[in-house]
Design a protein around this motif. Structure first.
Motif, PDB file in Angstrom:
ATOM      1  N   ALA A 185       0.834  -1.202   0.000  1.00 16.28           N
ATOM      2  CA  ALA A 185       0.000   0.000   0.000  1.00 16.28           C
ATOM      3  C   ALA A 185       0.870   1.253   0.000  1.00 16.28           C
ATOM      4  CB  ALA A 185      -0.928   0.000   1.208  1.00 16.28           C
ATOM      5  N   ASN A 186       1.959   1.208   0.759  1.00 21.24           N
ATOM      6  CA  ASN A 186       2.854   2.356   0.828  1.00 21.24           C
ATOM      7  C   ASN A 186       3.550   2.607  -0.506  1.00 21.24           C
ATOM      8  OD1 ASN A 186       3.973   4.393   2.642  1.00 21.24           O
ATOM      9  ND2 ASN A 186       5.937   3.359   2.342  1.00 21.24           N
ATOM     10  N   LEU A 187       3.741   1.549  -1.274  1.00 15.86           N
ATOM     11  CA  LEU A 187       4.416   1.667  -2.561  1.00 15.86           C
ATOM     12  C   LEU A 187       3.461   2.047  -3.685  1.00 15.86           C
ATOM     13  CD1 LEU A 187       7.114   1.319  -4.078  1.00 15.86           C
ATOM     14  CD2 LEU A 187       6.523  -1.100  -4.370  1.00 15.86           C
ATOM     15  N   PHE A 188       2.226   1.499  -3.650  1.00 16.17           N
ATOM     16  CA  PHE A 188       1.308   1.671  -4.768  1.00 16.17           C
ATOM     17  C   PHE A 188       0.079   2.529  -4.458  1.00 16.17           C
ATOM     18  CE2 PHE A 188       3.398  -2.430  -5.729  1.00 16.17           C
ATOM     19  CZ  PHE A 188       3.956  -2.095  -6.950  1.00 16.17           C
ATOM     20  N   GLY A 189      -0.179   2.817  -3.196  1.00 15.83           N
ATOM     21  CA  GLY A 189      -1.353   3.603  -2.837  1.00 15.83           C
ATOM     22  C   GLY A 189      -1.138   5.082  -3.088  1.00 15.83           C
ATOM     23  N   GLU A 190      -2.047   5.713  -3.804  1.00 16.31           N
ATOM     24  CA  GLU A 190      -1.938   7.147  -4.071  1.00 16.31           C
ATOM     25  C   GLU A 190      -2.502   7.974  -2.923  1.00 16.31           C
ATOM     26  OE1 GLU A 190      -2.339   8.051  -8.593  1.00 16.31           O
ATOM     27  OE2 GLU A 190      -3.679   6.385  -8.136  1.00 16.31           O
ATOM     28  N   GLN A 191      -3.525   7.430  -2.238  1.00 12.47           N
ATOM     29  CA  GLN A 191      -4.099   8.101  -1.083  1.00 12.47           C
ATOM     30  C   GLN A 191      -4.357   7.065   0.007  1.00 12.47           C
ATOM     31  OE1 GLN A 191      -7.345  10.984  -1.928  1.00 12.47           O
ATOM     32  NE2 GLN A 191      -7.079  10.353  -4.043  1.00 12.47           N
ATOM     33  N   ALA A 192      -4.490   7.541   1.248  1.00 15.16           N
ATOM     34  CA  ALA A 192      -4.764   6.653   2.374  1.00 15.16           C
ATOM     35  C   ALA A 192      -5.900   7.211   3.210  1.00 15.16           C
ATOM     36  CB  ALA A 192      -3.514   6.491   3.236  1.00 15.16           C
ATOM     37  N   LEU A 193      -6.698   6.308   3.786  1.00 14.80           N
ATOM     38  CA  LEU A 193      -7.776   6.683   4.702  1.00 14.80           C
ATOM     39  C   LEU A 193      -7.602   5.890   5.986  1.00 14.80           C
ATOM     40  CD1 LEU A 193      -9.098   7.103   1.723  1.00 14.80           C
ATOM     41  CD2 LEU A 193     -11.249   7.113   2.967  1.00 14.80           C
ATOM     42  N   PHE A 194      -7.711   6.585   7.124  1.00 16.43           N
ATOM     43  CA  PHE A 194      -7.554   5.951   8.431  1.00 16.43           C
ATOM     44  C   PHE A 194      -8.719   6.339   9.332  1.00 16.43           C
ATOM     45  CE2 PHE A 194      -3.299   5.486   6.914  1.00 16.43           C
ATOM     46  CZ  PHE A 194      -2.751   4.412   7.600  1.00 16.43           C
ATOM     47  N   LEU A 195      -9.256   5.347  10.037  1.00 22.10           N
ATOM     48  CA  LEU A 195     -10.242   5.562  11.093  1.00 22.10           C
ATOM     49  C   LEU A 195      -9.548   5.272  12.415  1.00 22.10           C
ATOM     50  CD1 LEU A 195     -13.109   5.983  12.249  1.00 22.10           C
ATOM     51  CD2 LEU A 195     -13.544   3.553  11.777  1.00 22.10           C
TER      52      LEU A 195
END
Length: 209
Positions: A185-195
């Motif tokens: 995810a850190n390599l390919f994710g453009e955005q992140a969402l956290f709850l």
């Protein structure tokens, strides 16, 4: 609404109290009010967006995350949302602390500076990269504190925040298929969402969780 805003809305329980920090045009507030029965309101630094929201009957006030969250009482909301704004605030750690003081939960979304395209452009050119998300040159960008997904998880661990849910999404807000691996995810994710929530029995996400 953007697709990432729809994902944020799915994290919020119907009928709850919500503060949207950096609410923009109020699209999320309007959605939460009409379709999920939430008592939703916003705070926005751009006066043009505030005017636009108020003109549509949305409860949005002018203010900024760095200075005005301190004026809200403890536990005033069930959820405090910060969408695509964490990297632009002056004191991100303090903003998160304030969010989880005035809200039982915090939902945070941000562009991931660990994305492979950013890494590659920086490696090959030796200059600060520009993409569809990071679209302004370094001397004009409001993004003064870029971070990666792994950076944010490390900060949550330092502060003792419970990560209840997280996901990586692509530029269009679609869930990424490799979202269960932090490294991928850190390599390919453009955005992140956290709850997040303040504390409690909640094991930190592992590198392969």
């Amino acid at each position: 609404m953007r697709l990432d805003q729809r994902l944020i809305a799915e994290m919020i329980e119907p009928g709850t109290r919500v503060l949207d920090v950096g609410s923009g045009d109020g699209a999320l507030i309007d959605h939460l009010f009409r379709l999920r029965g939430c008592d939703a309101r916003g705070i926005e630094i751009d006066m043009r967006e505030v005017t636009r929201s108020v003109a549509h009957g949305l409860p949005v006030v002018h203010g900024d995350a760095d200075h005005d969250l301190a004026h809200y009482p403890n536990d005033a909301f069930d959820y405090v949302v910060l969408q695509r704004t964490l990297q632009a605030v002056e004191r991100p750690r303090e903003v998160l602390r304030q969010m989880l003081r005035i809200g039982r939960h915090a939902i945070v979304s941000f562009p991931n500076f660990g994305h492979w395209q950013l890494r590659l452009k920086l490696l090959l050119s030796g200059r600060m990269p520009m993409t569809a998300v990071w679209h302004t040159p370094w001397y004009e960008t409001p993004n003064i504190h870029p971070c990666t997904i792994r950076d944010f998880i490390a900060l949550c661990a330092e502060e003792g925040y419970c990560v209840q849910q997280w996901m990586a999404v692509d530029e269009d807000g679609e869930r990424a298929p490799w979202r269960r691996s932090i490294r991928l995810a850190n390599l390919f994710g453009e955005q992140a969402l956290f709850l997040l929530r303040r504390e409690g029995e909640c094991p930190p996400p592992s590198e392969e969780s």
